[in-house]
Design a protein around this motif. Structure first.
Motif, PDB file in Angstrom:
ATOM      1  N   UNK A 159       0.819  -1.218   0.000  1.00 48.45           N
ATOM      2  CA  UNK A 159       0.000   0.000   0.000  1.00 48.45           C
ATOM      3  C   UNK A 159       0.844   1.256   0.000  1.00 48.45           C
ATOM      4  N   UNK A 160       1.996   1.212   0.664  1.00 43.48           N
ATOM      5  CA  UNK A 160       2.828   2.407   0.784  1.00 43.48           C
ATOM      6  C   UNK A 160       3.515   2.770  -0.525  1.00 43.48           C
ATOM      7  N   UNK A 161       3.562   1.827  -1.479  1.00 42.27           N
ATOM      8  CA  UNK A 161       4.294   2.092  -2.718  1.00 42.27           C
ATOM      9  C   UNK A 161       3.372   2.243  -3.921  1.00 42.27           C
ATOM     10  N   UNK A 162       2.091   2.449  -3.688  1.00 46.49           N
ATOM     11  CA  UNK A 162       1.187   2.685  -4.812  1.00 46.49           C
ATOM     12  C   UNK A 162       0.224   3.815  -4.470  1.00 46.49           C
ATOM     13  N   UNK A 163      -0.346   4.401  -5.508  1.00 41.41           N
ATOM     14  CA  UNK A 163      -1.368   5.422  -5.314  1.00 41.41           C
ATOM     15  C   UNK A 163      -2.231   5.475  -6.563  1.00 41.41           C
ATOM     16  N   UNK A 206       8.137   2.083  -8.125  1.00 40.04           N
ATOM     17  CA  UNK A 206       9.122   0.998  -8.120  1.00 40.04           C
ATOM     18  C   UNK A 206      10.411   1.402  -7.413  1.00 40.04           C
ATOM     19  N   UNK A 207      10.724   2.687  -7.467  1.00 40.24           N
ATOM     20  CA  UNK A 207      11.882   3.217  -6.751  1.00 40.24           C
ATOM     21  C   UNK A 207      11.586   4.656  -6.382  1.00 40.24           C
ATOM     22  N   UNK A 208      11.769   5.030  -5.108  1.00 43.94           N
ATOM     23  CA  UNK A 208      12.351   4.275  -4.005  1.00 43.94           C
ATOM     24  C   UNK A 208      11.504   3.046  -3.625  1.00 43.94           C
ATOM     25  N   UNK A 209      12.174   2.043  -3.065  1.00 45.81           N
ATOM     26  CA  UNK A 209      11.498   0.819  -2.659  1.00 45.81           C
ATOM     27  C   UNK A 209      10.477   1.102  -1.561  1.00 45.81           C
ATOM     28  N   UNK A 210       9.508   0.195  -1.422  1.00 43.59           N
ATOM     29  CA  UNK A 210       8.425   0.419  -0.470  1.00 43.59           C
ATOM     30  C   UNK A 210       8.908   0.468   0.978  1.00 43.59           C
ATOM     31  N   UNK A 211      10.071  -0.156   1.282  1.00 40.54           N
ATOM     32  CA  UNK A 211      10.586  -0.112   2.655  1.00 40.54           C
ATOM     33  C   UNK A 211      11.524   1.068   2.882  1.00 40.54           C
ATOM     34  N   UNK A 212      11.679   1.920   1.848  1.00 50.39           N
ATOM     35  CA  UNK A 212      12.570   3.075   1.940  1.00 50.39           C
ATOM     36  C   UNK A 212      11.809   4.386   1.775  1.00 50.39           C
ATOM     37  N   UNK A 213      10.827   4.395   0.886  1.00 53.08           N
ATOM     38  CA  UNK A 213      10.147   5.628   0.522  1.00 53.08           C
ATOM     39  C   UNK A 213       9.453   6.261   1.726  1.00 53.08           C
ATOM     40  N   UNK A 214       9.490   7.592   1.782  1.00 52.00           N
ATOM     41  CA  UNK A 214       8.839   8.330   2.860  1.00 52.00           C
ATOM     42  C   UNK A 214       7.509   8.901   2.363  1.00 52.00           C
ATOM     43  N   UNK A 215       6.690   9.350   3.303  1.00 50.14           N
ATOM     44  CA  UNK A 215       5.403   9.939   2.927  1.00 50.14           C
ATOM     45  C   UNK A 215       5.598  11.177   2.058  1.00 50.14           C
TER      46      UNK A 215
END
Length: 246
Positions: free
Chosen positions: A48-52, A63-72
């Motif tokens: 959920x954190x890596x799509x909108x 796809x980048x930044x990765x979902x465990x890296x990307x910030x809000x």
């Protein structure tokens, strides 16, 4: 038998050569990139954190930044950038070089991506679309190319000769991706660039002639291995209803 090795699409100096972001890149020039996104029919299956979804409901996977890296903040930045592109594209001034979509897209990658989808008769060309934005660059670049398993007239589902159709009209679409391109196609500026790229590729660079020659040359190279391949794995059923050798 026959085996194919393929690189996945990812940020790397030898693949998608853009800045790889860190969690601390949340302000100033640093937050502007790089971002690798996919307009993706399967975005709902991603973390959920890596799509909108854009303002017009188009599904986008970061796809980048990765979902465990990307910030809000980073997620919000690229979402706003995509929404700005949509707003410009659907405005009354969409053909304007400053107010319209032209101002924030890279015209050469856009037109090349479009021509490649049509040349290869790829029904999935607008179903899985990659794009990227680099740091300090206000333009959206299109590509790399992806998802060609049903290209080159290898699609039985649509029950038509795809080589005689425009994918822009007959292909699949993720959200409004095809609608995006249909609107850009009403802009003579876009059609002229695509036309120039096609004529250069087809006539000056002989892409049609060279493609056919490459296919023939590879057929000779794999002649023995393909015979062994069919002995072990006969293609006697359809996969996702695609065409098979007969």
């Amino acid at each position: 038998g026959c085996y194919q090795l393929c690189d996945q699409i990812e940020v790397d100096e030898n693949r998608v050569n853009i800045t790889e972001m860190e969690p601390e890149d949340i302000s100033g020039d640093a937050i502007t990139g790089g971002y690798l996104i996919e307009i993706d029919a399967y975005a709902n299956e991603e973390p959920e954190h890596s799509m909108f979804k854009s303002s017009k409901g188009i599904p986008v996977t970061i796809k980048s930044p990765d979902d465990d890296v990307i910030t809000d903040r980073q997620r919000e930045y690229i979402r706003n950038f995509v929404n700005d592109f949509e707003t410009r594209l659907y405005s009354d001034d969409y053909k304007d070089s400053v107010k319209g979509y032209r101002h924030i897209i890279d015209s050469m990658t856009l037109a090349s991506w479009f021509v490649a989808n049509e040349y290869t008769a790829n029904p999935d060309g607008y179903y899985s679309t990659y794009a990227y934005k680099n740091r300090g660059d206000d333009r959206l670049y299109w590509g790399p190319m992806w998802d060609y398993d049903i290209a080159f007239n290898n699609c039985h589902r649509l029950d038509m000769d795809m080589s005689e159709k425009l994918m822009l009209n007959e292909g699949y679409s993720s959200g409004k991706m095809k609608e995006y391109v249909q609107r850009m196609y009403t802009d003579e500026w876009f059609r002229n660039i695509a036309g120039r790229i096609w004529h250069k590729a087809a006539y000056r660079d002989c892409i049609v002639e060279n493609t056919l020659a490459y296919v023939d040359s590879m057929a000779r190279v794999i002649d023995q291995s393909q015979a062994l391949n069919f002995q072990k794995w006969p293609l006697d059923t359809r996969v996702y209803d695609e065409l098979v050798l007969f």
